[in-house]
Design a protein around this motif. Sequence first.
Motif, PDB file in Angstrom:
ATOM      1  N   LEU A   1       0.801  -1.219   0.000  1.00 26.19           N
ATOM      2  CA  LEU A   1       0.000   0.000   0.000  1.00 26.19           C
ATOM      3  C   LEU A   1       0.836   1.271   0.000  1.00 26.19           C
ATOM      4  CD1 LEU A   1      -2.729  -1.031   2.609  1.00 26.19           C
ATOM      5  CD2 LEU A   1      -2.864  -1.112   0.123  1.00 26.19           C
ATOM      6  N   CYS A   2       2.154   1.122  -0.005  1.00 27.90           N
ATOM      7  CA  CYS A   2       3.070   2.272  -0.015  1.00 27.90           C
ATOM      8  C   CYS A   2       2.797   3.227   1.150  1.00 27.90           C
ATOM      9  CB  CYS A   2       3.015   3.011  -1.339  1.00 27.90           C
ATOM     10  SG  CYS A   2       3.499   2.005  -2.733  1.00 27.90           S
ATOM     11  N   LEU A   3       2.624   2.661   2.327  1.00 28.08           N
ATOM     12  CA  LEU A   3       2.345   3.463   3.516  1.00 28.08           C
ATOM     13  C   LEU A   3       3.633   3.780   4.259  1.00 28.08           C
ATOM     14  CD1 LEU A   3      -0.721   1.506   4.944  1.00 28.08           C
ATOM     15  CD2 LEU A   3      -0.758   3.624   3.635  1.00 28.08           C
ATOM     16  N   ASN A   4       3.667   4.957   4.909  1.00 32.29           N
ATOM     17  CA  ASN A   4       4.794   5.231   5.794  1.00 32.29           C
ATOM     18  C   ASN A   4       4.540   4.538   7.133  1.00 32.29           C
ATOM     19  OD1 ASN A   4       3.026   6.847   7.258  1.00 32.29           O
ATOM     20  ND2 ASN A   4       3.788   8.757   6.391  1.00 32.29           N
ATOM     21  N   TYR A   5       5.539   4.544   7.998  1.00 32.54           N
ATOM     22  CA  TYR A   5       5.432   3.759   9.231  1.00 32.54           C
ATOM     23  C   TYR A   5       4.372   4.302  10.194  1.00 32.54           C
ATOM     24  CZ  TYR A   5       9.536   1.363   7.558  1.00 32.54           C
ATOM     25  OH  TYR A   5      10.407   0.625   6.803  1.00 32.54           O
ATOM     26  N   ALA A   6       4.159   5.609  10.215  1.00 30.97           N
ATOM     27  CA  ALA A   6       3.097   6.167  11.056  1.00 30.97           C
ATOM     28  C   ALA A   6       1.731   5.684  10.585  1.00 30.97           C
ATOM     29  CB  ALA A   6       3.163   7.689  11.057  1.00 30.97           C
ATOM     30  N   SER A   7       1.549   5.647   9.273  1.00 33.06           N
ATOM     31  CA  SER A   7       0.285   5.164   8.717  1.00 33.06           C
ATOM     32  C   SER A   7       0.092   3.682   8.984  1.00 33.06           C
ATOM     33  CB  SER A   7       0.235   5.416   7.209  1.00 33.06           C
ATOM     34  OG  SER A   7       0.331   6.786   6.934  1.00 33.06           O
ATOM     35  N   ILE A   8       1.174   2.931   8.930  1.00 29.93           N
ATOM     36  CA  ILE A   8       1.081   1.495   9.213  1.00 29.93           C
ATOM     37  C   ILE A   8       0.597   1.260  10.636  1.00 29.93           C
ATOM     38  CG2 ILE A   8       2.457  -0.603   9.518  1.00 29.93           C
ATOM     39  CD1 ILE A   8       4.125   0.303   7.117  1.00 29.93           C
ATOM     40  N   GLY A   9       1.094   2.054  11.574  1.00 30.40           N
ATOM     41  CA  GLY A   9       0.624   1.939  12.956  1.00 30.40           C
ATOM     42  C   GLY A   9      -0.866   2.181  13.060  1.00 30.40           C
ATOM     43  N   LEU A  10      -1.358   3.183  12.357  1.00 28.38           N
ATOM     44  CA  LEU A  10      -2.792   3.483  12.362  1.00 28.38           C
ATOM     45  C   LEU A  10      -3.586   2.346  11.739  1.00 28.38           C
ATOM     46  CD1 LEU A  10      -5.133   5.466  12.826  1.00 28.38           C
ATOM     47  CD2 LEU A  10      -4.645   6.390  10.562  1.00 28.38           C
ATOM     48  N   VAL A  11      -3.127   1.825  10.603  1.00 23.03           N
ATOM     49  CA  VAL A  11      -3.821   0.729   9.926  1.00 23.03           C
ATOM     50  C   VAL A  11      -3.845  -0.518  10.815  1.00 23.03           C
ATOM     51  CG1 VAL A  11      -3.700  -0.859   7.959  1.00 23.03           C
ATOM     52  CG2 VAL A  11      -3.417   1.591   7.601  1.00 23.03           C
ATOM     53  N   LEU A  12      -2.731  -0.825  11.469  1.00 27.79           N
ATOM     54  CA  LEU A  12      -2.691  -1.986  12.368  1.00 27.79           C
ATOM     55  C   LEU A  12      -3.667  -1.826  13.528  1.00 27.79           C
ATOM     56  CD1 LEU A  12       1.148  -2.714  12.499  1.00 27.79           C
ATOM     57  CD2 LEU A  12      -0.618  -4.058  11.350  1.00 27.79           C
ATOM     58  N   ASP A  13      -3.739  -0.622  14.092  1.00 25.61           N
ATOM     59  CA  ASP A  13      -4.706  -0.370  15.169  1.00 25.61           C
ATOM     60  C   ASP A  13      -6.141  -0.564  14.677  1.00 25.61           C
ATOM     61  OD1 ASP A  13      -2.688   0.173  16.955  1.00 25.61           O
ATOM     62  OD2 ASP A  13      -2.876   2.365  16.794  1.00 25.61           O
ATOM     63  N   LEU A  14      -6.432  -0.056  13.491  1.00 27.68           N
ATOM     64  CA  LEU A  14      -7.784  -0.202  12.936  1.00 27.68           C
ATOM     65  C   LEU A  14      -8.115  -1.661  12.635  1.00 27.68           C
ATOM     66  CD1 LEU A  14      -7.918   2.902  10.577  1.00 27.68           C
ATOM     67  CD2 LEU A  14      -9.141   2.577  12.736  1.00 27.68           C
ATOM     68  N   LEU A  15      -7.160  -2.407  12.088  1.00 26.00           N
ATOM     69  CA  LEU A  15      -7.392  -3.825  11.812  1.00 26.00           C
ATOM     70  C   LEU A  15      -7.615  -4.616  13.098  1.00 26.00           C
ATOM     71  CD1 LEU A  15      -4.822  -4.489   8.939  1.00 26.00           C
ATOM     72  CD2 LEU A  15      -7.314  -4.393   8.759  1.00 26.00           C
ATOM     73  N   ASP A  16      -6.865  -4.284  14.148  1.00 28.43           N
ATOM     74  CA  ASP A  16      -7.079  -4.945  15.442  1.00 28.43           C
ATOM     75  C   ASP A  16      -8.457  -4.614  16.001  1.00 28.43           C
ATOM     76  OD1 ASP A  16      -4.593  -6.112  15.335  1.00 28.43           O
ATOM     77  OD2 ASP A  16      -3.640  -4.604  16.635  1.00 28.43           O
ATOM     78  N   ARG A  17      -8.871  -3.376  15.854  1.00 28.49           N
ATOM     79  CA  ARG A  17     -10.199  -2.964  16.333  1.00 28.49           C
ATOM     80  C   ARG A  17     -11.301  -3.681  15.560  1.00 28.49           C
ATOM     81  NH1 ARG A  17     -13.306  -1.729  20.372  1.00 28.49           N
ATOM     82  NH2 ARG A  17     -14.948  -0.298  19.824  1.00 28.49           N
ATOM     83  N   ILE A  18     -11.145  -3.804  14.261  1.00 27.59           N
ATOM     84  CA  ILE A  18     -12.123  -4.518  13.440  1.00 27.59           C
ATOM     85  C   ILE A  18     -12.218  -5.978  13.883  1.00 27.59           C
ATOM     86  CG2 ILE A  18     -12.561  -5.410  11.111  1.00 27.59           C
ATOM     87  CD1 ILE A  18     -11.482  -2.699  10.072  1.00 27.59           C
ATOM     88  N   SER A  19     -11.073  -6.586  14.136  1.00 22.64           N
ATOM     89  CA  SER A  19     -11.073  -7.986  14.590  1.00 22.64           C
ATOM     90  C   SER A  19     -11.804  -8.132  15.916  1.00 22.64           C
ATOM     91  CB  SER A  19      -9.646  -8.500  14.736  1.00 22.64           C
ATOM     92  OG  SER A  19      -9.015  -8.537  13.493  1.00 22.64           O
ATOM     93  N   MET A  20     -11.593  -7.197  16.834  1.00 17.27           N
ATOM     94  CA  MET A  20     -12.284  -7.253  18.126  1.00 17.27           C
ATOM     95  C   MET A  20     -13.790  -7.095  17.952  1.00 17.27           C
ATOM     96  SD  MET A  20      -9.639  -5.270  20.734  1.00 17.27           S
ATOM     97  CE  MET A  20     -10.748  -3.935  20.835  1.00 17.27           C
ATOM     98  N   LEU A  21     -14.206  -6.181  17.085  1.00 17.26           N
ATOM     99  CA  LEU A  21     -15.634  -5.970  16.857  1.00 17.26           C
ATOM    100  C   LEU A  21     -16.280  -7.176  16.188  1.00 17.26           C
ATOM    101  CD1 LEU A  21     -15.572  -2.244  15.712  1.00 17.26           C
ATOM    102  CD2 LEU A  21     -16.453  -3.139  17.872  1.00 17.26           C
ATOM    103  N   GLU A  22     -15.573  -7.790  15.231  1.00 21.79           N
ATOM    104  CA  GLU A  22     -16.109  -8.990  14.588  1.00 21.79           C
ATOM    105  C   GLU A  22     -16.234 -10.138  15.584  1.00 21.79           C
ATOM    106  OE1 GLU A  22     -13.443  -9.596  11.321  1.00 21.79           O
ATOM    107  OE2 GLU A  22     -14.690  -8.414   9.956  1.00 21.79           O
ATOM    108  N   ALA A  23     -15.253 -10.262  16.486  1.00 24.88           N
ATOM    109  CA  ALA A  23     -15.323 -11.304  17.515  1.00 24.88           C
ATOM    110  C   ALA A  23     -16.499 -11.052  18.457  1.00 24.88           C
ATOM    111  CB  ALA A  23     -14.016 -11.362  18.299  1.00 24.88           C
ATOM    112  N   ALA A  24     -16.753  -9.787  18.795  1.00 26.90           N
ATOM    113  CA  ALA A  24     -17.887  -9.460  19.649  1.00 26.90           C
ATOM    114  C   ALA A  24     -19.206  -9.792  18.953  1.00 26.90           C
ATOM    115  CB  ALA A  24     -17.848  -7.980  20.042  1.00 26.90           C
TER     116      ALA A  24
END
Length: 124
Positions: free
Chosen positions: A87-110
Amino acid sequence: MSDPRAEARQASRPTAPGPARVRYAIVPVPRLSLQTVARRSGVHPELIRRFVALGLVEAERDASGGLVFEATAPAALARVQRLRTGLCLNYASIGLVLDLLDRISMLEAALRRAGTRSETPPWT
């Protein structure tokens, strides 16, 4: 004789949650050194140190001050590398994307625990 209405009222009352369960590992969890993680993932150790400093990869310090990782660290590094190159993301953006993906996983599990699911399959 017992009163059926009293029993129905008692059964309809919410019950308090039970005591929290504590889990103990029967076998020690293997930890990986920085060199092992670098070799398994194909990423230079200095870049891994930067990822740890940025919070993109979880690590702990051992008694001598060296970095030690969970067994899942090479997979986490591969995920960061895929986001960087794909996705040609910088490292700050990668941190944000990882946080969002983790949040999505938690919501799907709920949602799965609650028994409700959307009709569309998960996109991740």
